[in-house]
Write a protein that holds these residues in place. Structure first.
Motif, PDB file in Angstrom:
ATOM      1  N   GLN A  96       0.496   9.049   5.171  1.00  0.00           N
ATOM      2  CA  GLN A  96       1.404  10.043   5.991  1.00  0.00           C
ATOM      3  C   GLN A  96       2.368  11.019   4.738  1.00  0.00           C
ATOM      4  OE1 GLN A  96       3.331   7.370   8.332  1.00  0.00           O
ATOM      5  NE2 GLN A  96       2.417   7.777  10.087  1.00  0.00           N
ATOM      6  N   LYS A 136      -0.424  12.966   3.199  1.00  0.00           N
ATOM      7  CA  LYS A 136      -1.642  13.590   4.518  1.00  0.00           C
ATOM      8  C   LYS A 136      -2.207  15.290   3.860  1.00  0.00           C
ATOM      9  CE  LYS A 136       1.607  14.275   7.390  1.00  0.00           C
ATOM     10  NZ  LYS A 136       2.042  14.782   9.547  1.00  0.00           N
ATOM     11  N   THR A 137      -1.361  16.334   3.294  1.00  0.00           N
ATOM     12  CA  THR A 137      -1.696  17.274   2.813  1.00  0.00           C
ATOM     13  C   THR A 137      -2.654  17.354   1.679  1.00  0.00           C
ATOM     14  OG1 THR A 137       0.505  17.772   1.524  1.00  0.00           O
ATOM     15  CG2 THR A 137       0.179  18.147   3.731  1.00  0.00           C
ATOM     16  N   TYR A 177     -13.870  12.620   5.994  1.00  0.00           N
ATOM     17  CA  TYR A 177     -13.004  11.687   7.568  1.00  0.00           C
ATOM     18  C   TYR A 177     -12.564  11.303   6.760  1.00  0.00           C
ATOM     19  CZ  TYR A 177     -13.379   9.475  11.576  1.00  0.00           C
ATOM     20  OH  TYR A 177     -13.145   8.663  11.995  1.00  0.00           O
ATOM     21  N   HIS A 208      -6.385   8.891   9.684  1.00  0.00           N
ATOM     22  CA  HIS A 208      -5.515   9.338  10.037  1.00  0.00           C
ATOM     23  C   HIS A 208      -5.871  10.335  11.435  1.00  0.00           C
ATOM     24  CE1 HIS A 208      -5.475  12.073   5.601  1.00  0.00           C
ATOM     25  NE2 HIS A 208      -4.672  10.775   5.351  1.00  0.00           N
ATOM     26  N   GLU A 209      -7.356   9.915  11.948  1.00  0.00           N
ATOM     27  CA  GLU A 209      -8.222  10.311  12.747  1.00  0.00           C
ATOM     28  C   GLU A 209      -7.399   9.159  14.207  1.00  0.00           C
ATOM     29  OE1 GLU A 209      -9.880  13.138  13.703  1.00  0.00           O
ATOM     30  OE2 GLU A 209      -9.440  12.977  11.258  1.00  0.00           O
ATOM     31  N   LEU A 248      -4.053   8.346  13.580  1.00  0.00           N
ATOM     32  CA  LEU A 248      -2.901   9.145  14.035  1.00  0.00           C
ATOM     33  C   LEU A 248      -2.744  10.069  14.465  1.00  0.00           C
ATOM     34  CD1 LEU A 248      -1.081   7.642  10.076  1.00  0.00           C
ATOM     35  CD2 LEU A 248      -1.296   6.548  11.875  1.00  0.00           C
ATOM     36  N   LYS A 249      -3.449  11.091  14.454  1.00  0.00           N
ATOM     37  CA  LYS A 249      -3.485  11.839  15.355  1.00  0.00           C
ATOM     38  C   LYS A 249      -3.697  12.155  16.674  1.00  0.00           C
ATOM     39  CE  LYS A 249      -6.149  14.796  11.625  1.00  0.00           C
ATOM     40  NZ  LYS A 249      -8.173  15.592  11.963  1.00  0.00           N
ATOM     41  N   SER A 250      -4.041  10.896  17.211  1.00  0.00           N
ATOM     42  CA  SER A 250      -4.674  10.318  18.267  1.00  0.00           C
ATOM     43  C   SER A 250      -3.283  10.161  19.088  1.00  0.00           C
ATOM     44  CB  SER A 250      -5.080   8.970  18.773  1.00  0.00           C
ATOM     45  OG  SER A 250      -4.872   8.273  17.890  1.00  0.00           O
TER      46      SER A 250
END
Length: 495
Positions: free
Chosen positions: A260, A263-264, A271, A275-276, A278-280
């Motif tokens: 986190q 993340k930038t 992929y 990240h996916e 946490l995006k959810s």
């Protein structure tokens, strides 16, 4: 008037009377449904089954549980009842029964009972392995994008870890533990695949990573023991187990927070599983549950399957020669996904290793209502049987994959050529489980195994076993591992 003393004296009689009544009613229902009785293990202790419990505990501690179950199937039938700490368990080795449980009537057979209670302590309550119904569909939906074709076929992510693995192998013919190297390699590749960066345990393992591996192995082993020995074990205090679970989850939590925070930053992979997740909108605990689940699916099972391949290949030099010929006929050093899939003998070798050594060798379920399984009743074991609501049913792929009536008289032998003999199997061969819950990481694991074997046998011309000639001892955790490791030596190809 009944006094407490009178009640105490009559309690055993009342229990026996209720047992007789329940048994009579059960037999009447069995007959009314056209079902037949099931064989019962001849217990010396018919109340708690302490005789079998002691034998099972001894087998777990000596890493001989799967052969013990195999011997019982041969002696008492492919379906029979056993008693463990007062709880009846229906053991079955019938493909048609497993098909019903995992496939055609999956909704009636959710994950529950000892297996759920054991797994949830390690993997959490929202893991794909500990949920049912809508929660399971949500968890599986989160994980599925990680195993689509584009992700599975990305060999470049895996290639650097295979290179590290090959560099770690002694080139002077000295003995090394292949299982240890493979567990490290697949942990490195799994964390890279999941989190966008690797633990790099083959290069410079941190103390935290080493502690995580130790704790993960220990918690998996203890959870598996609780699952197989009964629910009473969950009531016993075990501070060491709780502390290890906490450390495992905190280790993953640290990776989540690091991800986190970064993340930038540019990642090596476009992929990133985490990240996916946490995006959810998943919170930390939910994310930890899924990461640990995919580590088991993507790391433990893959390492176990690879180890099995090398174990059997080290004992079958003629198979190695045929395999190397197919591999060396490929001109490219970096094969494509399609090339790996088209290598017939390579895939036959992997199938045969998975037949004899399915990483998730045992499983269990309990129905939510009275139901019928198609096999296991009567003197021949081929009649339908009634399974009461809540009755735990356990099966062993180790035994199912060794049935001589299915695989032939050489069922216990490693012979890849059997897969080139018009062998047709369905539920008789399910190394990655089956039905809607079939392992999402199946192609991910197979691709890694194919690529690792391809690169290994381009670099090495032969391997030899360096462990003793005794029986193969298997440690039964949530997945199965070689209790003494897989000791071999390798001879580099000088060309």
């Amino acid at each position: 008037m009944l006094t407490p003393t009178t009640l105490l004296l009559f309690s055993p009689l009342l229990y026996l009377l209720s047992l007789v009544i329940r048994t009579a009613l059960y037999r009447l229902r069995v007959r009314s449904l056209g079902c037949s009785p099931v064989a019962i293990y001849p217990h010396k202790d018919p109340i708690l089954g302490l005789d079998l419990f002691r034998d099972t505990l001894r087998a777990i501690n000596t890493h001989t549980l799967l052969p013990l179950w195999d011997a019982r199937f041969k002696r008492y039938g492919n379906t029979h009842y056993t008693l463990t700490l007062g709880k009846w368990v229906l053991m079955t080795n019938e493909p048609e029964n497993v098909k019903v449980i995992l496939g055609t009537k999956m909704a009636e057979w959710p994950i529950d009972g000892p297996r759920l209670h054991a797994s949830v302590q390690v993997l959490g309550r929202k893991s794909v392995f500990t949920t049912n119904g809508a929660q399971w569909r949500e968890a599986r939906g989160m994980i599925r994008p990680s195993f689509v074709r584009d992700q599975v076929a990305d060999l470049h992510c895996f290639a650097k870890h295979v290179a590290n693995f090959l560099n770690a192998i002694p080139k002077d013919g000295s003995t090394f533990d292949m299982q240890e190297l493979l567990l490290s390699m697949t942990m490195d590749s799994s964390t890279d695949f999941l989190l966008g960066y690797s633990t790099n345990s083959l290069l410079e393992p941190s103390p935290e990573a080493e502690q995580f591996l130790e704790d993960f192995e220990y918690t998996s082993r203890e959870a598996a023991k609780k699952s197989r020995l009964g629910t009473l074990l969950h009531l016993l205090p075990n501070g060491e187990f709780r502390a290890a679970v906490t450390r495992v989850r905190e280790y993953v939590r640290a990776y989540i927070r690091k991800s986190q925070a970064e993340k930038t930053d540019k990642k090596e992979r476009d992929y990133v599983f985490l990240h996916e997740i946490l995006k959810s909108g998943a919170d930390e605990e939910h994310a930890i549950d899924q990461v640990l689940s995919v580590i088991i699916a993507g790391r433990d099972t893959t390492a176990a399957a690879m180890t099995a391949c090398f174990y059997y290949l080290a004992r079958n030099p003629e198979v190695v020669q045929k395999l190397r010929k197919e591999i060396l006929d490929v001109e490219d050093e970096m094969p494509t996904w399609e090339q790996l899939k088209n290598m017939r003998y390579l895939n036959m070798v992997i199938k045969e290793a998975l037949r004899l050594f399915p990483p998730a060798s045992t499983n269990s379920r309990a129905p939510v209502k009275d139901t019928v399984l198609p096999r296991g009743g009567g003197p021949d074991g081929k009649q339908p049987i009634l399974v009461p609501k809540g009755q735990v049913v356990r099966w062993s792929l180790y035994s199912l994959h060794r049935r001589k009536d299915i695989w032939g008289e050489d069922a216990y032998e490693f012979r890849p050529e059997r897969w080139d003999e018009n062998l047709r199997v369905g539920w008789e061969y399910i190394p990655f489980s089956g039905g809607p819950r079939i392992c999402l990481g199946q192609q991910f694991a197979l691709t890694q195994i194919e690529y690792a074997l391809f690169k290994f046998f381009r670099a090495f011309k032969s391997i030899e076993p360096r462990d003793d000639d005794g029986p193969l001892l298997l440690r039964t955790n949530l997945t199965v591992t070689f209790a003494k490791g897989c000791l071999i030596s390798a001879t580099p190809d000088s060309n």
